[in-house]
Design a protein around this motif. Structure first.
Motif, mmCIF file in Angstrom:
data_model
loop_
_atom_site.group_PDB
_atom_site.id
_atom_site.type_symbol
_atom_site.label_atom_id
_atom_site.label_comp_id
_atom_site.label_asym_id
_atom_site.label_seq_id
_atom_site.Cartn_x
_atom_site.Cartn_y
_atom_site.Cartn_z
ATOM 1 N N TRP A 63 0.800 -1.232 0.000
ATOM 2 C CA TRP A 63 0.000 0.000 0.000
ATOM 3 C C TRP A 63 0.831 1.280 0.000
ATOM 4 O O TRP A 63 0.342 2.345 -0.390
ATOM 5 N N LEU A 64 2.105 1.181 0.389
ATOM 6 C CA LEU A 64 2.966 2.361 0.385
ATOM 7 C C LEU A 64 3.827 2.461 -0.871
ATOM 8 O O LEU A 64 4.632 3.392 -0.998
ATOM 9 N N GLU A 65 3.678 1.507 -1.791
ATOM 10 C CA GLU A 65 4.521 1.455 -2.979
ATOM 11 C C GLU A 65 3.704 1.701 -4.245
ATOM 12 O O GLU A 65 2.498 1.441 -4.285
ATOM 13 N N GLU A 121 0.379 -4.649 3.761
ATOM 14 C CA GLU A 121 1.816 -4.426 3.898
ATOM 15 C C GLU A 121 2.638 -5.355 3.011
ATOM 16 O O GLU A 121 3.811 -5.631 3.283
#
Length: 207
Positions: A30-32, A196
Motif C-alpha cells: 500500500w505504500l509502494e 503491507e
C-alpha cells in the motif's frame, strides 16, 4: 498471447487448443507504486505456460527483479525443466523469488511450486492443494520437484503469493464457479490481501 501483471490491474489470456482461460489480479504494497509480484501466461504449442513470481521484499528493488524475470519468461520456451533453468539463472541476478511455474494442456497440469506461494486445483466435488517445497529460486542450489496432475473438466486452478492471508482457502467456496477469472482474482485480493505486502492471484479455468 501473454498475460502479465506487474502493477495493479487485471489481465486475461485464452487459447482454444489448450482448453484453458487464464486471468490474474495484482496490486502492490500500500505504500509502494510498483509491484514485486508477477503473473504471466504464454502459449506454447498446445500448452499454456503460466507463472506466479514473488520477488523477495517489495518496492522498487523487488519490482526491478520482476522486470528481469518477466524478460526471461518472454524469452523462455521448451519443456518445463528448460523454462525453469532459464528462470533460475535470471533469478540469480535478483533478490531471488518464490515461484509457481506450470504447463497446462487439455489433460494435465505439470508444475513446480517453490517457496511461500500457494496453489489449488478445484473440481465441482473436490479441492486439492498443490504440493510445494521450500527454497528461494536463484539464491540456493536445490533440485526442484516436477509434479503432474491428471485433469477432469471443468477444473479451476488458483495460485496466490503470500500477500494473500493464510486464512484464504478456495475449499467450500461455490462463488468461485460463478464469477469470471478476473472478478474472482480481484475479489480474493481485495478481501484477503495484506496491505503491507504485494498481493497477487492467478486463476486458470479449464473450459
Amino acid at each position: 498471447m501473454k498475460l502479465q501483471v506487474e502493477k495493479q490491474g487485471t489481465g486475461r489470456q485464452a487459447r482454444e487448443g489448450s482448453g484453458w482461460e487464464v486471468a490474474a489480479y495484482s496490486r502492490p504494497h500500500w505504500l509502494e507504486k510498483v509491484n514485486g509480484d508477477l503473473c504471466y501466461a504464454k502459449e506454447l504449442d498446445v500448452h499454456v505456460m503460466v507463472a506466479v513470481v514473488d520477488v523477495l521484499g517489495h518496492g522498487e528493488g523487488a519490482h526491478q527483479g520482476a522486470v528481469v524475470l518477466a524478460r526471461a519468461l518472454r524469452e523462455a520456451g521448451g519443456s518445463l525443466q528448460e523454462i525453469y533453468a532459464v528462470l533460475n539463472k535470471a533469478a540469480s541476478q535478483t533478490r531471488g523469488c518464490a515461484l509457481f511455474l506450470a504447463m497446462l494442456d487439455q489433460k494435465t497440469i505439470e508444475y513446480i511450486l517453490i517457496g511461500n506461494i500457494r496453489g489449488w486445483v478445484l473440481t465441482r466435488k473436490d479441492t486439492e492443494a498443490l504440493i510445494g517445497q521450500p527454497g528461494i529460486v536463484g539464491k540456493k542450489m536445490f533440485d526442484p520437484v516436477f509434479r503432474r496432475l491428471e485433469l477432469s473438466a471443468p477444473t479451476l486452478l488458483l495460485a496466490c503469493t503470500d500477500g494473500i492471508k493464510r486464512s484464504f482457502s478456495p475449499a467450500g467456496s461455490p462463488w468461485l464457479w460463478e464469477e469470471t477469472g478476473e472478478a474472482m482474482a480481484r475479489r480474493v485480493v481485495e478481501k484477503y490481501g495484506i496491505a503491507e505486502d504485494d498481493a497477487s492471484v492467478l486463476v486458470g479455468r479449464h473450459i
